[in-house]
Scaffold this active site. Sequence first.
Site, PDB file in Angstrom:
ATOM      1  N   ARG A  56      32.198 -48.765 -21.749  1.00 53.12           N
ATOM      2  CA  ARG A  56      32.420 -50.090 -22.346  1.00 53.12           C
ATOM      3  C   ARG A  56      32.703 -49.965 -23.838  1.00 53.12           C
ATOM      4  O   ARG A  56      33.507 -50.712 -24.400  1.00 53.12           O
ATOM      5  CB  ARG A  56      31.218 -50.995 -22.083  1.00 53.12           C
ATOM      6  CG  ARG A  56      31.121 -51.397 -20.606  1.00 53.12           C
ATOM      7  CD  ARG A  56      29.874 -52.164 -20.306  1.00 53.12           C
ATOM      8  NE  ARG A  56      29.828 -53.453 -20.984  1.00 53.12           N
ATOM      9  CZ  ARG A  56      28.730 -54.217 -20.993  1.00 53.12           C
ATOM     10  NH1 ARG A  56      27.622 -53.793 -20.394  1.00 53.12           N
ATOM     11  NH2 ARG A  56      28.731 -55.390 -21.609  1.00 53.12           N
ATOM     12  N   ASN A  87      27.356 -61.567 -26.231  1.00 53.04           N
ATOM     13  CA  ASN A  87      28.223 -60.402 -26.101  1.00 53.04           C
ATOM     14  C   ASN A  87      27.729 -59.255 -26.981  1.00 53.04           C
ATOM     15  O   ASN A  87      27.194 -59.496 -28.064  1.00 53.04           O
ATOM     16  CB  ASN A  87      29.666 -60.759 -26.476  1.00 53.04           C
ATOM     17  CG  ASN A  87      30.236 -61.821 -25.545  1.00 53.04           C
ATOM     18  OD1 ASN A  87      29.698 -62.069 -24.467  1.00 53.04           O
ATOM     19  ND2 ASN A  87      31.307 -62.475 -25.977  1.00 53.04           N
ATOM     20  N   HIS A 104      21.809 -60.259 -27.529  1.00 57.36           N
ATOM     21  CA  HIS A 104      21.641 -59.209 -26.520  1.00 57.36           C
ATOM     22  C   HIS A 104      21.974 -57.831 -27.075  1.00 57.36           C
ATOM     23  O   HIS A 104      22.195 -56.897 -26.314  1.00 57.36           O
ATOM     24  CB  HIS A 104      22.515 -59.507 -25.293  1.00 57.36           C
ATOM     25  CG  HIS A 104      22.016 -60.687 -24.512  1.00 57.36           C
ATOM     26  ND1 HIS A 104      22.797 -61.356 -23.597  1.00 57.36           N
ATOM     27  CD2 HIS A 104      20.820 -61.333 -24.508  1.00 57.36           C
ATOM     28  CE1 HIS A 104      22.095 -62.352 -23.059  1.00 57.36           C
ATOM     29  NE2 HIS A 104      20.908 -62.363 -23.610  1.00 57.36           N
ATOM     30  N   CYS A 112      16.478 -45.858 -31.441  1.00 53.53           N
ATOM     31  CA  CYS A 112      15.514 -44.830 -31.038  1.00 53.53           C
ATOM     32  C   CYS A 112      14.362 -45.514 -30.303  1.00 53.53           C
ATOM     33  O   CYS A 112      13.704 -46.408 -30.874  1.00 53.53           O
ATOM     34  CB  CYS A 112      14.974 -44.102 -32.276  1.00 53.53           C
ATOM     35  SG  CYS A 112      13.634 -42.943 -31.880  1.00 53.53           S
ATOM     36  N   CYS A 115      10.876 -44.721 -32.398  1.00 50.44           N
ATOM     37  CA  CYS A 115      10.476 -45.301 -33.696  1.00 50.44           C
ATOM     38  C   CYS A 115      11.204 -46.596 -34.013  1.00 50.44           C
ATOM     39  O   CYS A 115      10.925 -47.233 -35.039  1.00 50.44           O
ATOM     40  CB  CYS A 115      10.706 -44.271 -34.816  1.00 50.44           C
ATOM     41  SG  CYS A 115      12.438 -44.069 -35.268  1.00 50.44           S
ATOM     42  N   CYS A 131      16.825 -38.474 -33.078  1.00 50.18           N
ATOM     43  CA  CYS A 131      16.870 -39.689 -33.913  1.00 50.18           C
ATOM     44  C   CYS A 131      16.987 -39.261 -35.382  1.00 50.18           C
ATOM     45  O   CYS A 131      16.225 -38.375 -35.822  1.00 50.18           O
ATOM     46  CB  CYS A 131      15.578 -40.479 -33.698  1.00 50.18           C
ATOM     47  SG  CYS A 131      15.276 -41.728 -34.952  1.00 50.18           S
ATOM     48  N   THR A 171      30.681 -68.872 -21.006  1.00 44.38           N
ATOM     49  CA  THR A 171      29.506 -68.274 -20.381  1.00 44.38           C
ATOM     50  C   THR A 171      29.147 -69.055 -19.121  1.00 44.38           C
ATOM     51  O   THR A 171      29.281 -70.271 -19.074  1.00 44.38           O
ATOM     52  CB  THR A 171      28.292 -68.216 -21.344  1.00 44.38           C
ATOM     53  OG1 THR A 171      27.154 -67.676 -20.661  1.00 44.38           O
ATOM     54  CG2 THR A 171      27.938 -69.585 -21.905  1.00 44.38           C
ATOM     55  N   GLU A 198      36.520 -72.568 -16.545  1.00 49.44           N
ATOM     56  CA  GLU A 198      36.138 -73.625 -15.593  1.00 49.44           C
ATOM     57  C   GLU A 198      34.735 -74.073 -15.966  1.00 49.44           C
ATOM     58  O   GLU A 198      33.920 -73.242 -16.388  1.00 49.44           O
ATOM     59  CB  GLU A 198      36.104 -73.070 -14.154  1.00 49.44           C
ATOM     60  CG  GLU A 198      37.473 -72.768 -13.567  1.00 49.44           C
ATOM     61  CD  GLU A 198      37.364 -71.801 -12.378  1.00 49.44           C
ATOM     62  OE1 GLU A 198      38.385 -71.219 -12.003  1.00 49.44           O
ATOM     63  OE2 GLU A 198      36.236 -71.617 -11.869  1.00 49.44           O
ATOM     64  N   ALA A 212      39.808 -69.306 -23.445  1.00 47.86           N
ATOM     65  CA  ALA A 212      39.179 -69.399 -24.777  1.00 47.86           C
ATOM     66  C   ALA A 212      40.229 -69.332 -25.893  1.00 47.86           C
ATOM     67  O   ALA A 212      40.131 -70.038 -26.899  1.00 47.86           O
ATOM     68  CB  ALA A 212      38.166 -68.272 -24.934  1.00 47.86           C
TER      69      ALA A 212
END
Length: 221
Positions: A56, A87, A104, A112, A115, A131, A171, A198, A212
């Site tokens: 992605r 998104n 999100h 990490c 930590c 890390c 959404t 829709e 959109a």
Amino acid sequence: MKRIVVLSGAGLSAESGLGTFRDVGGLWSQYDLADVATPEGFARDPALVHAFYDARRANMAGARPNAAHAALARLSGRDDVTLVTQNIDDLLERAGARSVIHMHGELSRALCAVCGHRWDAPPVMEPAAPCPACDAAATRPDVVWFGEMPYHMETIERALGDADLFVSIGTSGTVYPAAGFVEAARMAGAETLELNLEASGGRFDAVREGPASVVVPDWVA
Ligand code: BV8
């Protein structure tokens, strides 16, 4: 001054070529959500989850913001506008938007798990990569999985409580707590508007149907 809260979902980036989740052929028809978007799935098979997000991330790198991202970028940075997105792509930022609230998380960030340090994700994540802050080999995508608390919820809830207008863009309104924002805004006395290919069937005062890249610039104009 009308205080506006905008919530966007995968439909905002659909015309930029980034897949949605629940449309025909969407991501959840190709992968089992439980395997790639839960902490349990990551614990079970980190390589599968990294491959899912690496793919992605590569798709995102090759994508371009569309006219809807550009329209929201023109709105962003105004004191009376709060831009929230579900998104994890960076197309709003690449369109010039400022202060985007990624509830999100972000595909372009690594986290990490030991930590909590965050840094810019490499194109391909190495699970064993240490890390930069604590050396632990516990790198994960900085993405909120199912069963995890979304980010910036206090900021979002405060904005919803003050909103005069709540606009939901692209959404399906199936994932909580984001799916409950329209009710929270209505309770605060806000008008509610859905811009979607829709109507999602959620309870909005008004709906404008269309892609959109058409309905968002029309609304922002
Ligand atoms: C939490 C990051 C608590 C990962 C995502 C009941 C049963 C079971 C579980 C629950 C339940 N109630 C609540 C839950 C928990 C769960 C949930 O809601 N489950 C759902 C499935 C029922 N929620 C959670 O787990 C959340 N956390 O509740 O924590 C807690 C409390 C205290 C302490 C700890 C924890 C966390 C949810 C976050 C999960 N992560 N994403 C990733 O991206 O890989 S969710 C994922 O769905 C994406 O973020 C996505 O944005 C989001 C919503 O999907 P949409 O964006 O709406 O996309 P979708 O495909 O569904 O729809 C596409 C839309 O686009 C359609 O409307 C379509 O018409 C439109 N469209 C298409 N093309 C266009 C277009 N529109 C315009 N133009 C176009 N061209």
